[in-house]
Design a protein around this motif. Structure first.
Motif, short mmCIF file in Angstrom:
data_model
loop_
_atom_site.label_atom_id
_atom_site.label_comp_id
_atom_site.label_asym_id
_atom_site.label_seq_id
_atom_site.Cartn_x
_atom_site.Cartn_y
_atom_site.Cartn_z
N ASP A 149 124.75 106.90 -72.04
CA ASP A 149 124.29 107.88 -71.05
C ASP A 149 124.30 109.30 -71.60
O ASP A 149 123.55 110.16 -71.13
N CYS A 153 120.26 107.42 -73.04
CA CYS A 153 119.98 105.97 -73.12
C CYS A 153 118.85 105.70 -74.12
O CYS A 153 117.96 104.86 -73.88
N ASP A 186 130.01 104.23 -66.55
CA ASP A 186 129.15 103.92 -65.41
C ASP A 186 128.95 102.43 -65.19
O ASP A 186 128.39 102.01 -64.17
N ASP A 188 127.08 100.34 -67.19
CA ASP A 188 125.81 99.82 -67.70
C ASP A 188 126.04 98.77 -68.77
O ASP A 188 126.70 99.02 -69.78
N SER A 194 121.68 97.02 -67.12
CA SER A 194 121.41 98.43 -66.82
C SER A 194 119.94 98.66 -66.50
O SER A 194 119.05 98.25 -67.25
N ASP A 195 119.70 99.37 -65.40
CA ASP A 195 118.33 99.77 -65.08
C ASP A 195 117.87 100.92 -65.97
O ASP A 195 116.67 101.12 -66.18
N ARG A 196 118.83 101.66 -66.52
CA ARG A 196 118.49 102.82 -67.35
C ARG A 196 118.12 102.43 -68.77
O ARG A 196 117.63 103.26 -69.53
N ASP A 198 116.14 99.54 -69.71
CA ASP A 198 115.30 98.36 -69.50
C ASP A 198 114.63 97.88 -70.77
O ASP A 198 114.06 96.79 -70.82
#
Length: 428
Positions: A149, A153, A186, A188, A194-196, A198
């Motif tokens: 992060d 990312c 967080d 991830d 993790s959506d961040r 993808d």
């Protein structure tokens, strides 16, 4: 025997502030392996520090000095389980002065999680911990690139660090590396995807831990039983009972198997195997058993029982890679004790052949000594023969410790070369 369902022993490693304790805390928290009172204590301690969210590193930084300094000092062992598997986790220190603790925590691991801060990439302590993992022949090495992060990312940052780590791993003889990008703070890619990120299609850390093989099938390894104790109860019920107790370090033993007794070289047949649950026809690593033999042989603590057809050679001179663990330097000519399995013998360091340079991962010959946390090559001669395997083949009976004869402190952890190398060194 499914190797992906047995208990997995794994260790974390990495440089200071790479986030090992936070990763472990997140793993325990998100896999629901934290008791409510433990979580409440962490939340209360975090509020006292002025933190709104729980500091999950406090779940593993158990010593007061660790909490005050914000670093891991000792190895913290944690036991947890998911629906798929049980785990034994060793959270090891990252500071260079505690590398010896990492050796302790990782010595029995099936997998090493090596953390790297995405902002800093590969540093010397990363290479040191990877070198230790390679020396200890840890079967699986996983790179966890943490704090993603803080670099947006970035897939490119992750790819660069993975490539640099793979290059170091190849130089050290580590065959395969799995890499996972995470933000432990967080959550991830620790337990949930993790959506961040993808762009990453691989497993989360927990998914990877749940599916990697845990250990070698004992049926594929030669059996080794270091004798810890000779049991002779001399009771009316068992007037002639003589059993040899110990923990099987590798392989499988069966009633009727021909075995050799080392270092004497005498042979017999397994007449019975006694376990805490009663007599058994077979036993395997890492069970603790008492073996009875068909012949009355002089056997004592420190002897080794092994299959007669696959017994290790005995030697008084061995070559090994070692990690020196104390402030006292290790020099050629030093007299000490060598502990191998349950056997302790007098020994002398004949030669220090080289020291590993962690900057370029090359061996530097002509080393005069090994200092604390140094990794090097040595030759040791023992006063009595020992039955030695190569560490690459059998970790349990291919490892040894060098001990100070005056105070009993552990000086050096050693990983022996294959026996044929040792035999050539003796000119046999």
């Amino acid at each position: 025997m499914d190797p992906t369902t047995g208990t997995l022993r794994f260790a974390t490693a990495g440089s200071v502030d790479d986030g090992k304790s936070t990763l472990v805390g997140r793993l325990l928290h998100d896999s629901k392996s934290v008791l409510s009172d433990q979580l409440a204590a962490v939340e209360a301690a975090s509020l006292l520090r002025g933190q709104e969210s729980p500091d999950l590193a406090l779940l593993t930084d158990g010593l007061r000095a660790e909490r005050e300094q914000g670093i891991t000092i000792d190895v913290a062992y944690r036991y947890f389980a998911t629906a798929r598997r049980r785990f034994i986790l060793a959270d090891t220190p990252g500071h260079v002065q505690y590398t010896r603790n990492m050796v302790t925590g990782a010595s029995t691991a099936d997998l090493a999680l090596v953390l790297v801060d995405a902002r800093h990439g590969i540093v010397e302590q990363t290479r040191r911990h990877l070198a230790v993992a390679a020396l200890l022949r840890i079967p699986q090495v996983t790179l966890v690139v943490n704090k993603m992060d803080l670099v947006g990312c970035s897939e490119e940052v992750f790819a660069d660090i993975t490539a640099a780590f793979a290059e170091c791993a190849t130089a050290l003889g580590v065959p395969r590396v799995t890499a996972v990008p995470v933000s432990a703070l967080d959550g991830d890619n620790v337990v949930r995807p993790s959506d961040r990120m993808d762009w990453y299609a691989g497993p989360t850390v927990l998914e990877h831990l749940e599916t990697v093989p845990s250990a070698t099938d004992p049926r594929t390894q030669p059996a080794r039983l270091p004798v810890q104790y000779v049991i002779r109860p001399k009771t009316a019920e068992h007037p002639d009972y003589r059993g040899y107790a110990g923990r099987i370090s590798s392989g499988l033993l069966r009633v009727g198997d021909p075995v050799g007794v080392l270092p004497s070289g005498r042979t017999s047949v397994i007449e019975a195997i006694d376990t805490p649950q009663g007599p058994a026809q077979a036993a395997w690593a890492p069970q603790s058993v008492t073996v009875r033999l068909a012949d009355d042989i002089d056997i004592a603590r420190g002897d080794l029982l092994a299959p007669a057809a696959a017994a290790p050679p005995t030697t008084r001179r061995l070559r090994a890679t070692v990690c020196h663990l104390t402030e006292q330097p290790l020099r050629a000519g030093r007299h000490l004790l060598l502990r191998h399995a349950t056997r302790t013998v007098r020994a002398v360091v004949e030669e220090i052949g080289s020291r590993l340079d962690l900057e370029d991962l090359t061996e530097r010959p002509g080393a005069e000594l090994l200092g604390v946390n140094d990794i090097g090559r040595i030759v040791v001669r023992t006063a009595e023969p020992i039955a030695l395997d190569g560490y690459a083949e059998l970790r349990g009976t291919g490892s040894f410790l060098l001990i100070d004869p005056d105070d009993g402190s552990t000086l050096t952890a050693g990983m022996a070369d294959a026996p044929r190398t040792a035999a050539r060194a003796e000119g046999t």
